[in-house]
Design a protein around this motif. Structure first.
Motif, PDB file in Angstrom:
ATOM      1  N   ALA A  55    -101.174 -60.054 -88.771  1.00 12.28           N
ATOM      2  CA  ALA A  55    -100.055 -58.571 -89.109  1.00 12.28           C
ATOM      3  C   ALA A  55     -99.036 -58.607 -88.290  1.00 12.28           C
ATOM      4  O   ALA A  55     -99.057 -59.382 -87.477  1.00 12.28           O
ATOM      5  CB  ALA A  55    -101.001 -57.039 -88.536  1.00 12.28           C
ATOM      6  N   THR A  56     -97.843 -57.332 -88.390  1.00 12.51           N
ATOM      7  CA  THR A  56     -96.861 -57.900 -87.681  1.00 12.51           C
ATOM      8  C   THR A  56     -96.724 -55.989 -86.208  1.00 12.51           C
ATOM      9  O   THR A  56     -98.052 -55.815 -86.215  1.00 12.51           O
ATOM     10  CB  THR A  56     -96.045 -57.350 -88.670  1.00 12.51           C
ATOM     11  N   ASP A  89     -94.971 -65.551 -92.201  1.00  9.35           N
ATOM     12  CA  ASP A  89     -95.284 -64.333 -93.069  1.00  9.35           C
ATOM     13  C   ASP A  89     -95.464 -65.590 -94.115  1.00  9.35           C
ATOM     14  O   ASP A  89     -94.321 -65.963 -94.782  1.00  9.35           O
ATOM     15  CB  ASP A  89     -95.069 -63.177 -93.100  1.00  9.35           C
ATOM     16  N   VAL A  97     -96.107 -62.582 -88.504  1.00 11.61           N
ATOM     17  CA  VAL A  97     -96.866 -62.091 -88.459  1.00 11.61           C
ATOM     18  C   VAL A  97     -98.009 -62.965 -87.077  1.00 11.61           C
ATOM     19  O   VAL A  97     -97.738 -64.332 -86.475  1.00 11.61           O
ATOM     20  CB  VAL A  97     -97.888 -62.023 -89.408  1.00 11.61           C
TER      21      VAL A  97
END
Length: 148
Positions: A55-56, A89, A97
């Motif tokens: 995830a960011t 990503d 990410v």
């Protein structure tokens, strides 16, 4: 048709008792931590990445309900200790990410094992009936957590 249930149990009293007892359990587990152990925000970030995948930083901040700056600082510390890593990503190379490293996964596993051992040791004085009661309550506690 209304679905009002009548109950002899005071829902607010149950909520209060759970809040107090679970808070005490959480504080006791935290107090028994060792120096250099992960902070609560660090544990939350790594656990979220383990559960949900890469995830960011902004996504993690939103999910954990903290500021993006705080999450950035948390992730920087975790990255410095090689518990998380950043990468492009795969769906959008402009985005970065974060994901858990093998080392991060091992640290979390050891942390869980230590906590489980602490709880198991505290359960030594419980009767079989009490242990069955606690075990039967665990799905309800999970359901309660999912509802928050």
């Amino acid at each position: 048709m209304s679905s009002h249930r009548t109950s002899t149990v005071d829902r607010d009293a149950v909520a209060r008792a759970l809040f107090v007892s679970m808070g005490l359990l959480r504080r006791r587990l935290r107090a028994s931590g060792s120096p250099g152990e992960l902070t609560f925000p660090e544990v939350a970030a790594v656990a979220r990445l383990q559960r949900n995948g890469p995830a960011t930083s902004a996504e993690l901040a939103r999910l954990e309900q903290i500021s993006p700056q705080s999450m950035g600082a948390t992730l920087a510390g975790l990255e410095e200790r090689q518990l998380v890593r950043r990468s492009a990503d795969p769906h959008d190379g402009r985005r970065v990410v974060m994901s858990v490293t093998e080392r991060g996964a091992r640290v979390m596993e050891r942390r869980r094992d230590v906590r489980v051992e602490q709880i198991a040791a505290a359960l030594d004085g419980f009767t079989d009936a009490e242990l069955h009661c606690l075990l039967a309550a665990t799905p309800l506690i999970q359901r309660l957590a999912d509802g928050l």
